[in-house]
Design a protein around this motif. Structure first.
Motif, short mmCIF file in Angstrom:
data_model
loop_
_atom_site.label_atom_id
_atom_site.label_comp_id
_atom_site.label_asym_id
_atom_site.label_seq_id
_atom_site.Cartn_x
_atom_site.Cartn_y
_atom_site.Cartn_z
N LEU A 330 23.85 -22.79 38.71
CA LEU A 330 24.62 -23.89 38.12
C LEU A 330 24.50 -23.83 36.60
O LEU A 330 23.42 -23.59 36.06
CB LEU A 330 24.10 -25.24 38.62
N PRO A 331 25.59 -24.08 35.89
CA PRO A 331 25.53 -24.01 34.42
C PRO A 331 24.72 -25.17 33.83
O PRO A 331 24.74 -26.29 34.38
CB PRO A 331 27.00 -24.11 34.02
N LYS A 332 24.04 -24.92 32.75
CA LYS A 332 23.38 -25.99 32.02
C LYS A 332 24.41 -26.67 31.11
O LYS A 332 25.37 -26.03 30.65
CB LYS A 332 22.21 -25.44 31.20
N TRP A 333 24.18 -27.94 30.86
CA TRP A 333 25.17 -28.74 30.14
C TRP A 333 25.50 -28.17 28.77
O TRP A 333 26.66 -28.16 28.35
CB TRP A 333 24.68 -30.18 30.03
N ASP A 334 24.48 -27.70 28.09
CA ASP A 334 24.73 -27.24 26.71
C ASP A 334 25.49 -25.92 26.63
O ASP A 334 25.82 -25.45 25.53
CB ASP A 334 23.41 -27.15 25.93
N THR A 335 25.79 -25.29 27.78
CA THR A 335 26.59 -24.07 27.78
C THR A 335 28.08 -24.35 27.99
O THR A 335 28.89 -23.43 27.95
CB THR A 335 26.12 -23.11 28.89
N LEU A 336 28.45 -25.61 28.20
CA LEU A 336 29.82 -25.96 28.54
C LEU A 336 30.68 -26.12 27.29
O LEU A 336 30.20 -26.43 26.20
CB LEU A 336 29.85 -27.26 29.34
N SER A 337 31.99 -25.96 27.49
CA SER A 337 32.95 -26.19 26.41
C SER A 337 33.14 -27.69 26.21
O SER A 337 32.75 -28.51 27.05
CB SER A 337 34.29 -25.54 26.74
N ALA A 338 33.79 -28.06 25.11
CA ALA A 338 34.04 -29.48 24.83
C ALA A 338 34.90 -30.12 25.90
O ALA A 338 34.64 -31.25 26.33
CB ALA A 338 34.69 -29.62 23.46
#
Length: 819
Positions: A330-338
């Motif tokens: 699962l992706p970590k939040w800080d790796t996501l786009s705006a």
């Protein structure tokens, strides 16, 4: 007029006098306040005082030996409480504020503060299996619900049939004088028995409930629900702007309890209250969404840390509990786009609003109990979720959950952002990204569907019973399971589990009463539920005396149809729960002998409770043949108007060629639906628009396919044919369609893809009308009844092409081996 009334009164008085004159000397059985028979008194007929006018007359003749006798009224034991049993949906341990979550749940707080909170209460990891265990007190496989009814098979533990040997708590309490009712989600009636023709023995009315108001399947649209009152489909939202089932259900329960209080104020009742929140679709009212605006901008990783800290502060997890690591999948939040962050935060706002809204309406029901003066005599059991938080919204969420159910797992963020302001409204049928689901199961690993880990099975539970639970606000840490609720209710009411019901010998209740935990002196007593197996779609676990062994899920349940190893090849883990509440430290490699001991115990329990054979199929199980009234049929004929036929009893277009032929008689500019299966979220339909024939196919809102005649029909009789050729074999293939009128081709076209596994189950197959939502809002809105006459509608189905010839051969061989 007065003279007529006077004559009627004299006639009535004469009839009563005549009836009384025929009465003999009789024995009157006097019934006490609790309905128990007391002394029998013989009264000579001629000694009865004459009633005052206008009823005059006395008993003038007697028949020796004849007696008046009334059967004694059945009542529960003296002091038996009312029961309010509440279960919400798809909420893991970290959702509610009562158990450390970030969603305020004041109604749950109220019960916890007036009673007890339980920190080791467990479900089965999936909806209808948990609910079957809840109402029977028996393990889910033991009661035929090894999996949800939509995936049922013919094996004894998986047929989704609650047998007559497994009488529900509703039936037991009803047989002992309780008024019994069920509001909200069912999901314990096989989907192939939703027909208005019955049989109804697997409906709530056949399982011991006097009254049912709710939906039959696993979910429903809260704005236009597929809803039943007892055995009849109802449409309460019509002409009610702003209608939402969550409020309507509370209104119905409140009204029902008020009626019971008025009609029988001293009689106890059992209300089973099971709202749809927070199963998909997440559809609260806008005011509840607005309450959470901006509350999830911190993201799922930070929220998880916050919940974990809250849980320690509240004491609902041990002080030494470890927060299990975030999974690499699962992706970590800080790796996501705006845009991803903005969309995902909105998804969580709507989910949280739905959870809070659901708790608010539950609070209204609880307040009604107090307003009636019944709170001190009511045992309230509030279970937070029937499994962990759902991961079925895919890694990115979806504005239409039916896309995910049909294997479409990657709706582009840009496409989803078009629904940002509408998320949760009637224009969406939404679910959220898996990252939130995992975080809302803090401090555990995994989610709904995963029976091997507490992220799938650990539920918050609060119980209050004024005067009986005196350690108000206390916390209990004994291990317990959903099968323990029935024996707890029976002990509280003083009612023994029956040995026979309708002459059928009953299986023993398999749960253990939790009533021993009510006493403050037993706050730290050892658990009495010492052994419990877990299994769901081959993920397994076994609890015994503080130890827990379990398999490792091969992959997340949000990944559909990925290759899976054989169940015997799953890896196993081992935990000492006395020191490791969250399953953080695997001891399997260090203690192989203990692991073998626990595995052997799982095998023993599995054999005992009908768990075998293990089955980790997903797609193949979804298309397993089931014994509906339409099973095996390839031709269907209807005349006139026939609305509201459940999908399981309708022609199944999925993965096959088909032909729809409508013989109709129409006026000029006829309008309306000739036939449809589905609606706003997906399906097909044949209809007329100002006399022009149209066949439409809604590909789960992703695309509308449409075949239409350019010319309107003349008044009179016509034959419309839509012929479709599927490009199989294979799943979700496209095909070619031809629309003809009176033998002339009027439209042709290709379809790129089709619904893979499941039609929209909370819609219906309708002939001559469209009951719930429109197939294509660009063409029509409801109501859209057909203005002509349907002489005959014929549907012919080709063979299923979902599987290849080799796959079909293998399934046939498996079926023969089963027989």
């Amino acid at each position: 007029m007065k003279s007529s009334l006077k004559k009627a009164g004299i006639l009535a008085g004469g009839l009563i006098a005549l009836a009384m004159s025929a009465a003999p000397v009789f024995a009157q059985q006097v019934t006490g306040v609790l309905g128990q028979p007391s002394a029998t008194t013989t009264i000579p007929g001629n000694s009865i005082p004459a009633p005052t006018p206008p009823f005059g007359g006395v008993i003038k003749e007697t028949l020796e030996g004849s007696k008046v006798w009334w059967a004694p009224r059945i009542v529960p034991p003296k002091g038996a409480p009312n029961i309010l049993l509440i279960m919400t949906d798809d909420q893991g341990y970290g959702v509610s504020g009562t158990f450390g979550g970030v969603v305020p749940t004041p109604a749950l707080d109220r019960i916890a503060n007036a009673g007890l909170r339980y920190t080791e209460f467990n479900s089965t990891a999936l909806c209808s299996p948990t609910r079957a265990a809840l109402i029977t007190g028996r393990n889910h496989h033991s009661g035929g619900f090894g999996v949800i009814t939509e995936l049922s098979t013919g094996f004894p533990g998986y047929d989704s049939i609650i047998g007559p040997e497994d009488a529900t708590i509703g039936r037991i309490l009803k047989d002992n004088g309780y008024a019994t009712s069920w509001f909200g989600k069912n999901h314990n009636t096989p989907d192939f028995q939703y027909s208005v023709a019955g049989p109804f023995d697997q409906w709530p009315s056949g399982m011991g409930f006097d009254y049912f108001y709710g939906f039959m399947g696993g979910e429903t649209d809260q704005w236009t629900p597929y809803l039943f009152e007892n055995n009849r489909q109802v449409f309460p939202w019509i002409n009610k702007p702003g209608y939402n089932l969550t409020t309507d259900m509370a209104d119905k329960a409140i009204g029902y309890m008020q009626g019971l209080k008025a009609a029988a104020p001293d009689s106890p009742w059992f209300v089973y209250y099971a709202p749809g929140g927070t199963h998909s679709p997440h559809q609260p009212t806008q005011e509840w969404i607005d309450k959470f605006h901006g509350k999830f901008d911190m993201g799922w990783n930070a929220m998880r840390e916050e919940i974990f800290a809250n849980q320690k502060k509240l004491g609902v997890i041990p002080a030494n509990t470890q927060l299990t690591p975030w999974p690499d999948s699962l992706p970590k939040w800080d790796t996501l786009s705006a845009d991803e962050k903005k969309l995902f935060a909105r998804q969580a706002e709507v989910f949280a609003g739905y959870a809070a809204y659901t708790d608010h309406e539950i609070g209204r029901v609880i307040q009604q109990v107090e307003d009636m003066g019944e709170l001190d005599n009511t045992l309230i059991i509030y279970i937070v979720g029937d499994n962990g938080t759902s991961p079925e919204g895919t890694l990115v969420g979806t504005p239409n959950q039916w896309t995910a159910y049909n294997g479409i797992l990657d709706i582009p963020i840009a496409d989803q952002m078009k629904f940002y302001d509408l998320w949760g409204s009637a224009a969406t049928y939404p679910h959220m990204a898996v990252g939130w689901s995992w975080a809302f199961d803090t401090p555990f690993k995994w989610t709904k569907q995963i029976a091997s880990h507490f992220g799938g099975t650990r539920q918050g539970l609060a119980i209050s019973w004024p005067g009986h639970i005196k350690d108000v606000g206390g916390i209990r840490n004994q291990f317990a399971h959903v099968i323990d609720i029935v024996p707890t209710i029976l002990e509280a009411t003083g009612i023994k589990a029956p040995t026979l019901v309708d002459g059928v010998k009953q299986k023993p209740i398999e749960g253990t009463s939790m009533a021993y935990t009510f006493d403050k002196a037993n706050a730290d007593a050892p658990t009495k539920h010492t052994t419990q197996y877990f299994e769901m779609i081959a993920n397994r676990g076994i609890y015994h005396d503080g130890w827990y062994a379990n398999t490792t899920p091969p992959h997340g349940p949000w990944i559909l149809n990925a290759p899976l190893p054989a169940p015997t090849d799953y890896k196993w883990e081992l935990y000492n729960l006395k020191d490791d509440y969250s399953q953080a430290n695997d001891l399997a490699a260090k203690m192989p002998d203990k692991l073998k001991e626990m595995q052997a115990l799982w095998d023993q329990e599995a054999a005992k409770y009908n768990v075998l054979p293990l089955d980790n199929r997903s797609f193949a199980r979804a298309v397993e043949p089931r014994p509906s009234t339409t099973a095996g049929r390839t031709e269907f004929t209807y005349t006139g108007v026939n609305p509201g036929i459940a999908t399981a009893n309708a022609p199944n277009f999925i993965g096959r060629s088909y032909t729809v032929t409508a013989d109709i008689d129409v006026p000029e500019n006829a309008d309306g639906v000739i036939s449809t299966l589905g609606g706003r979220w997906g399906g097909w339909g044949l209809y007329l628009l100002k006399g022009k024939p149209v066949f439409g196919y809604n590909m789960l809102t992703l695309k509308q396919y449409r075949w239409a005649d350019a010319d309107a029909l003349t008044a009179g009789k016509h034959t419309i044919v839509f012929d479709y050729t599927y490009d199989g074999p294979g799943i979700a293939k496209g095909g070619s369609g031809t629309l003809s009128v009176d033998g002339k081709v009027v439209a042709t076209g290709k379809q790129d893809n089709s619904i893979a596994f499941l039609e929209v189950a909370d819609e219906t197959f309708d002939v001559g009308t469209d009951l719930r939502t429109e197939l294509n809002a660009a063409d029509y809105t409801l109501p859209f009844d057909f203005t002509g006459k349907i002489d005959k509608l014929t549907i012919k189905l080709g063979p299923s092409q979902l599987l290849s010839a080799d796959q079909l051969k293998a399934m046939d061989a498996a079926a023969k081996a089963k027989d």
